[in-house]
Design an enzyme around this catalytic site. Structure first.
Site, PDB file in Angstrom:
ATOM      1  N   LYS A  29       9.419 -20.984 -29.749  1.00 60.66           N
ATOM      2  CA  LYS A  29       9.401 -19.822 -30.634  1.00 60.66           C
ATOM      3  C   LYS A  29      10.748 -19.739 -31.346  1.00 60.66           C
ATOM      4  CE  LYS A  29       7.365 -15.259 -29.881  1.00 60.66           C
ATOM      5  NZ  LYS A  29       7.339 -14.148 -28.934  1.00 60.66           N
TER       6      LYS A  29
HETATM    7  C1  E4P Z   1       5.261 -11.523 -29.860  1.00 65.87           C
HETATM    8  O1  E4P Z   1       5.293 -12.693 -29.568  1.00 65.87           O
HETATM    9  C2  E4P Z   1       6.188 -10.525 -29.321  1.00 65.87           C
HETATM   10  O2  E4P Z   1       6.534 -10.918 -28.015  1.00 65.87           O
HETATM   11  C3  E4P Z   1       5.612  -9.152 -29.184  1.00 65.87           C
HETATM   12  O3  E4P Z   1       4.294  -9.084 -29.652  1.00 65.87           O
HETATM   13  C4  E4P Z   1       6.512  -8.061 -29.631  1.00 65.87           C
HETATM   14  O4  E4P Z   1       5.865  -6.841 -29.456  1.00 65.87           O
HETATM   15  P1  E4P Z   1       6.632  -5.436 -29.473  1.00 65.87           P
HETATM   16  O5  E4P Z   1       6.829  -5.031 -30.888  1.00 65.87           O
HETATM   17  O6  E4P Z   1       5.684  -4.507 -28.765  1.00 65.87           O
HETATM   18  O7  E4P Z   1       7.912  -5.646 -28.742  1.00 65.87           O
END
Ligand code: E4P
Length: 218
Positions: free
Chosen positions: A83
Site C-alpha cells: 500500500k
Molecule cells: C483503507 O484501506 C483504510 O484502511 C481505511 O478504510 C480507512 O478508513 P477510516 O477513514 O475509517 O480510517
C-alpha cells in the site's frame, strides 16, 4: 463484488473468515498501531490463513525507500499487497513495484484525477476514502461513481476500485450499485450487513410455531 476486511485485529479476521465472506484484508499504520503488535508479525499471521490480497502500507514518503520497504514487506507472503499513498513518490513506487509483478494498493485517493493517475501507474487497487469525504460534508459515493465511470471508458485501465473508509451498510450497497470491484469494511459494519429487524421478528415467530408442532428435523 469482493469484500475485504479493514482491520489489523487478527482475532476479528479469523472470526469473520468463518463466515466465508472475506476475500482479503486491508491494514494501515493506524490499525497496526491500534493492534499494539509488531507490523511484520501481524501481516505474516494474517497471510497464514487469508489467501486473498493483504494490504501492508509503507511508512516512507520517498519513492526509493518506499520501494525498499515494499520489497521487504512483499517477502512476508505472496499475497502481500503493498500500500502506497497517492503522492508523486507513491505513484513512482507503484509503477516500479507493479512492473515487478507485485500487487499495489494506492491509498488516500480523494479525487477522480488522482484515481486516473493510480490507474496509469499500474495499481492493482485504488482506495478512494468515502467516509472521510462524508466527514467534511461532501458525498464520498460521488467519487466512486466518477471513478467507476472513468475506468469503464478505458479497457487498458485494469485497476480495481477498492472502496475504503466505509462506515455503514449503505456505503456497501451504493458501491455495489455503482459496480465497484471491492469494498473494505470494518468488522462492525460487516456485522451490520446481516441485520434486519424483520429477519429477527420473522425468525422468532417461525421458531415459536415450529416448537408448537413438537417435531424435530434430526
Ligand atoms: C483503507 O484501506 C483504510 O484502511 C481505511 O478504510 C480507512 O478508513 P477510516 O477513514 O475509517 O480510517
Amino acid at each position: 463484488m469482493k469484500f475485504f476486511i479493514d482491520t489489523a485485529d487478527v482475532d476479528e479476521i479469523r472470526e469473520l473468515t468463518d463466515t466465508g465472506m472475506i476475500d482479503g484484508v486491508t491494514t494501515n499504520p493506524s490499525l497496526i498501531a491500534k493492534s499494539g503488535r509488531k507490523f511484520a508479525d501481524v501481516i505474516e499471521e494474517i497471510c497464514s490463513f487469508i489467501d486473498g490480497p493483504v494490504s501492508a502500507e509503507v511508512a516512507a514518503i520517498d519513492a526509493p525507500t518506499m520501494i525498499k520497504e515494499g520489497h521487504k514487506l512483499a517477502q512476508i507472503a505472496k499475497n502481500v499487497t503493498i500500500k502506497v499513498p497517492l503522492t508523486v513518490d507513491g505513484l513512482k513506487a507503484c509503477k516500479v513495484l507493479s512492473d515487478e509483478g507485485t500487487m499495489v494498493n494506492v491509498t488516500l485517493c480523494f479525487s477522480p484525477a488522482q484515481a486516473i493517475l493510480a490507474a496509469k501507474a499500474g495499481a492493482t487497487f485504488v482506495s478512494p476514502f468515502v467516509g472521510r469525504l462524508d466527514d467534511i460534508g461532501l458525498d464520498g459515493m460521488d467519487l466512486i461513481a466518477d471513478i467507476c465511470e472513468i475506468y469503464e471508458n478505458y479497457a487498458n485501465f485494469e485497476t480495481q476500485v477498492l472502496v475504503a473508509s466505509v462506515r455503514s451498510p449503505k456505503h456497501v450497497v451504493d458501491a455495489a450499485r455503482m459496480g465497484a470491484h471491492v469494498v473494505t469494511i470494518p468488522p462492525s459494519a460487516l456485522r451490520q450487513l446481516y441485520n434486519h429487524p424483520l429477519t429477527d421478528k420473522g425468525l422468532d415467530s417461525f421458531l415459536k410455531d415450529w416448537a408448537g408442532t413438537g417435531q424435530s428435523i434430526l
